[in-house]
Scaffold this active site. Structure first.
Site, PDB file in Angstrom:
ATOM      1  N   SER A 128       0.867  -1.181  -0.094  1.00 29.61           N
ATOM      2  CA  SER A 128      -0.028  -0.007   0.027  1.00 29.61           C
ATOM      3  C   SER A 128       0.754   1.249  -0.073  1.00 29.61           C
ATOM      4  O   SER A 128       2.027   1.173   0.428  1.00 29.61           O
ATOM      5  CB  SER A 128      -0.972  -0.085   1.090  1.00 29.61           C
ATOM      6  OG  SER A 128      -1.408   1.255   1.357  1.00 29.61           O
ATOM      7  N   TYR A 153      -1.932  -0.293  10.899  1.00 31.75           N
ATOM      8  CA  TYR A 153      -1.923  -0.894   9.641  1.00 31.75           C
ATOM      9  C   TYR A 153      -0.899  -0.570   8.412  1.00 31.75           C
ATOM     10  O   TYR A 153      -0.198  -1.477   8.022  1.00 31.75           O
ATOM     11  CB  TYR A 153      -3.350  -0.298   8.852  1.00 31.75           C
ATOM     12  CG  TYR A 153      -3.198  -0.490   7.268  1.00 31.75           C
ATOM     13  CD1 TYR A 153      -3.559  -1.776   6.844  1.00 31.75           C
ATOM     14  CD2 TYR A 153      -3.213   0.670   6.321  1.00 31.75           C
ATOM     15  CE1 TYR A 153      -3.608  -2.034   5.455  1.00 31.75           C
ATOM     16  CE2 TYR A 153      -3.285   0.511   5.124  1.00 31.75           C
ATOM     17  CZ  TYR A 153      -3.306  -0.826   4.487  1.00 31.75           C
ATOM     18  OH  TYR A 153      -3.538  -0.875   3.149  1.00 31.75           O
ATOM     19  N   LYS A 157       2.279  -3.376   6.839  1.00 36.84           N
ATOM     20  CA  LYS A 157       2.399  -3.333   5.457  1.00 36.84           C
ATOM     21  C   LYS A 157       4.054  -2.956   5.247  1.00 36.84           C
ATOM     22  O   LYS A 157       4.739  -3.683   4.451  1.00 36.84           O
ATOM     23  CB  LYS A 157       1.709  -2.339   4.411  1.00 36.84           C
ATOM     24  CG  LYS A 157       0.371  -2.757   4.387  1.00 36.84           C
ATOM     25  CD  LYS A 157      -0.077  -3.928   3.430  1.00 36.84           C
ATOM     26  CE  LYS A 157      -1.429  -4.261   3.788  1.00 36.84           C
ATOM     27  NZ  LYS A 157      -1.546  -5.808   3.088  1.00 36.84           N
TER      28      LYS A 157
HETATM   29  C1  UD1 Z   1      -5.475   3.767   3.183  1.00 30.67           C
HETATM   30  C2  UD1 Z   1      -4.372   3.632   2.667  1.00 30.67           C
HETATM   31  C3  UD1 Z   1      -4.491   3.075   1.068  1.00 30.67           C
HETATM   32  C4  UD1 Z   1      -5.058   1.619   1.403  1.00 30.67           C
HETATM   33  C5  UD1 Z   1      -6.253   1.609   2.008  1.00 30.67           C
HETATM   34  C6  UD1 Z   1      -6.638   0.339   2.509  1.00 30.67           C
HETATM   35  C7  UD1 Z   1      -2.965   5.527   3.271  1.00 30.67           C
HETATM   36  C8  UD1 Z   1      -2.554   6.833   2.985  1.00 30.67           C
HETATM   37  N1  UD1 Z   1      -3.561   5.098   2.279  1.00 30.67           N
HETATM   38  O1  UD1 Z   1      -6.460   4.404   2.516  1.00 30.67           O
HETATM   39  O2  UD1 Z   1      -3.147   2.788   0.621  1.00 30.67           O
HETATM   40  O3  UD1 Z   1      -5.148   1.080   0.095  1.00 30.67           O
HETATM   41  O4  UD1 Z   1      -6.207   2.610   3.167  1.00 30.67           O
HETATM   42  O5  UD1 Z   1      -8.042  -0.071   2.078  1.00 30.67           O
HETATM   43  O6  UD1 Z   1      -2.689   4.923   4.340  1.00 30.67           O
HETATM   44  N2  UD1 Z   1     -12.785   9.874   4.742  1.00 30.67           N
HETATM   45  C9  UD1 Z   1     -13.650  10.715   5.280  1.00 30.67           C
HETATM   46  N3  UD1 Z   1     -14.908  10.390   5.654  1.00 30.67           N
HETATM   47  C10 UD1 Z   1     -15.273   9.153   5.561  1.00 30.67           C
HETATM   48  C11 UD1 Z   1     -14.277   8.204   5.347  1.00 30.67           C
HETATM   49  C12 UD1 Z   1     -13.181   8.661   4.524  1.00 30.67           C
HETATM   50  O7  UD1 Z   1     -13.427  12.118   4.973  1.00 30.67           O
HETATM   51  O8  UD1 Z   1     -16.347   8.640   6.224  1.00 30.67           O
HETATM   52  C13 UD1 Z   1     -11.564  10.371   4.154  1.00 30.67           C
HETATM   53  C14 UD1 Z   1     -10.279   9.963   4.988  1.00 30.67           C
HETATM   54  O9  UD1 Z   1     -10.095  10.515   6.229  1.00 30.67           O
HETATM   55  C15 UD1 Z   1      -9.165  10.021   3.787  1.00 30.67           C
HETATM   56  C16 UD1 Z   1      -9.859   9.679   2.560  1.00 30.67           C
HETATM   57  O10 UD1 Z   1     -11.274  10.018   2.756  1.00 30.67           O
HETATM   58  O11 UD1 Z   1      -8.655  11.341   3.998  1.00 30.67           O
HETATM   59  C17 UD1 Z   1      -9.778   8.293   2.050  1.00 30.67           C
HETATM   60  O12 UD1 Z   1      -9.801   7.638   3.288  1.00 30.67           O
HETATM   61  P1  UD1 Z   1     -10.067   5.773   3.190  1.00 30.67           P
HETATM   62  O13 UD1 Z   1     -11.012   5.561   2.090  1.00 30.67           O
HETATM   63  O14 UD1 Z   1     -10.353   5.296   4.460  1.00 30.67           O
HETATM   64  O15 UD1 Z   1      -8.612   5.328   2.460  1.00 30.67           O
HETATM   65  P2  UD1 Z   1      -7.167   5.765   3.102  1.00 30.67           P
HETATM   66  O16 UD1 Z   1      -7.057   5.460   4.599  1.00 30.67           O
HETATM   67  O17 UD1 Z   1      -6.735   6.846   2.434  1.00 30.67           O
END
Ligand code: UD1
Length: 343
Positions: A128, A153, A157
């Site tokens: 990741s 997490y 990785k």
């Molecule tokens: C993380 C990993 C990614 C990995 C994934 C596993 C990092 C940078 N990225 O993704 O490589 O593939 O986990 O599946 O660690 N958000 C909101 N509201 C919500 C949900 C999410 O604002 O209700 C925001 C989060 O705060 C973030 C973005 O959306 O800024 C993406 O979040 P998410 O989809 O959970 O993925 P990552 O944490 O970025």
């Protein structure tokens, strides 16, 4: 010659199930190992609907070495292993670090031991972009050193990759580490997609759950980041493009096309969009108004990341074919189709 056999761990999960579809369509026979703890309950049937093939899934926990070994022993003629099986939720990992260390690390040790023991020559590890942590220089290149892990997490990785690096010094296995950015979207048929369990927090499925009314609203985690609109910035990549990269990587590895014993590839589109832009893209693609508000930052999150994907393009011959709009349309199609069955 018969079909080439490949063992897929976590094959009933999100990326695993989409990759299985792609592998089957490219002529592989697939054996899945998935204890179904985080699986999509529709995966097996969905794969069958799309490909016409019933995939054999062994419902075994990879943390159980003896049971895992028994399956690999029965399938020791496999040309490769693709190891997806892992937990992947940033926030959950912050709350329950030991669960993540136990599940993600023990399973990887066990499957690597099996690959070594049964001389399975090609091994692909689901990594990741989380291994890079918070970085200043974007887009991020594969050579960029690991950053400080922002959450447990991320650490699992990093450890997975490091174990493979150490192991490869005395091993004949060809390893490929695929660093996914933010996989999202669903198969265009709507038969498989990302299934959120009660603890799920990934942005795109949360958006579709709000749109369909399972969640009252979307809370955007932080609007005070140093990005163009204050919300986090990510590189959303369609899951079928990720699936395609696995088939390409596996074939290249089997054909001995890689120069190094370990090859690392970033899998992203090469462009970042903010969380707010992702929300707007969903609204436009599907003509839906989403109920959302901004809230505090989420613990364990990084600020911004997007990929340089030049290496995957040049060496794997991979080109992402889907847009963010495709991601939002297919994710929404899947959510509606699934809910029409589950209710
Ligand atoms: C993380 C990993 C990614 C990995 C994934 C596993 C990092 C940078 N990225 O993704 O490589 O593939 O986990 O599946 O660690 N958000 C909101 N509201 C919500 C949900 C999410 O604002 O209700 C925001 C989060 O705060 C973030 C973005 O959306 O800024 C993406 O979040 P998410 O989809 O959970 O993925 P990552 O944490 O970025």
């Amino acid at each position: 010659m018969g079909q080439k056999k490949v063992i897929v761990t976590g094959g009933m999960g999100y990326i695993g199930s989409h990759t299985i579809v792609d592998l089957i369509q490219k002529g592989f026979e697939v054996i899945s190992i998935d204890n179904l703890s985080r699986a999509n309950p529709f995966s097996a049937e969905g794969i069958k609907q799309i490909t016409g093939v019933t995939v054999k899934n062994h419902s075994v926990d990879l943390c159980d070495y003896e049971k895992t070994k028994a399956i690999i022993s029965e399938n020791a003629d496999a040309v490769g292993i693709i190891h997806f099986g892992a937990y992947k939720d940033v926030l959950e990992s912050v709350k329950e670090p030991l669960v993540y260390f136990h599940n993600n690390i023990s399973s990887t040790v066990n499957i690597l031991k099996c690959a070594q023991e049964f001389k399975i020559k090609n091994f692909i590890f689901s990594s990741s972009c989380t291994v890079y942590g918070n970085i200043d220089t974007l887009p991020v290149l594969e050579e960029t050193p690991f950053g400080k892990p922002a959450c447990p997490y991320a650490l699992t990785k990093q450890i997975g990759e490091k174990m493979i690096c150490d192991m490869s010094r005395n091993s004949d296995i060809n390893f490929v580490l695929l660093r996914y950015f933010n996989p999202a979207g669903a198969h265009e048929s709507g038969f498989i997609g990302e299934y959120l369990h009660t603890k799920g927090n990934h942005l795109v499925p949360v958006i579709t759950e709000v749109a369909i009314g399972i969640r009252p609203e979307l809370v955007i985690n932080g609007a005070d980041y140093p990005t163009r609109d204050g919300t986090g910035l990510r590189d959303f990549i369609h899951v079928m493009d990720i699936a395609d990269a696995h088939s390409l990587a596996l074939n290249s590895s089997i054909e001995g096309k890689f120069k190094n014993k370990i090859e690392i590839f970033n899998l992203g589109t090469g462009e970042g969009i903010t969380v707010l832009e992702a929300v707007r893209s969903f609204e436009e693609a599907n003509n839906i108004k989403l109920n959302y508000k901004t809230g505090p930052r989420r613990e364990g999150d990084i600020v911004a990341i997007y990929a340089s994907n030049e290496k995957a393009k040049n060496i794997l011959g991979w080109t992402p074919k889907h847009t963010v709009s495709d991601i939002m349309k297919t994710a929404w199609n899947w959510q509606q189709k699934m809910r029409s069955i589950v209710k």
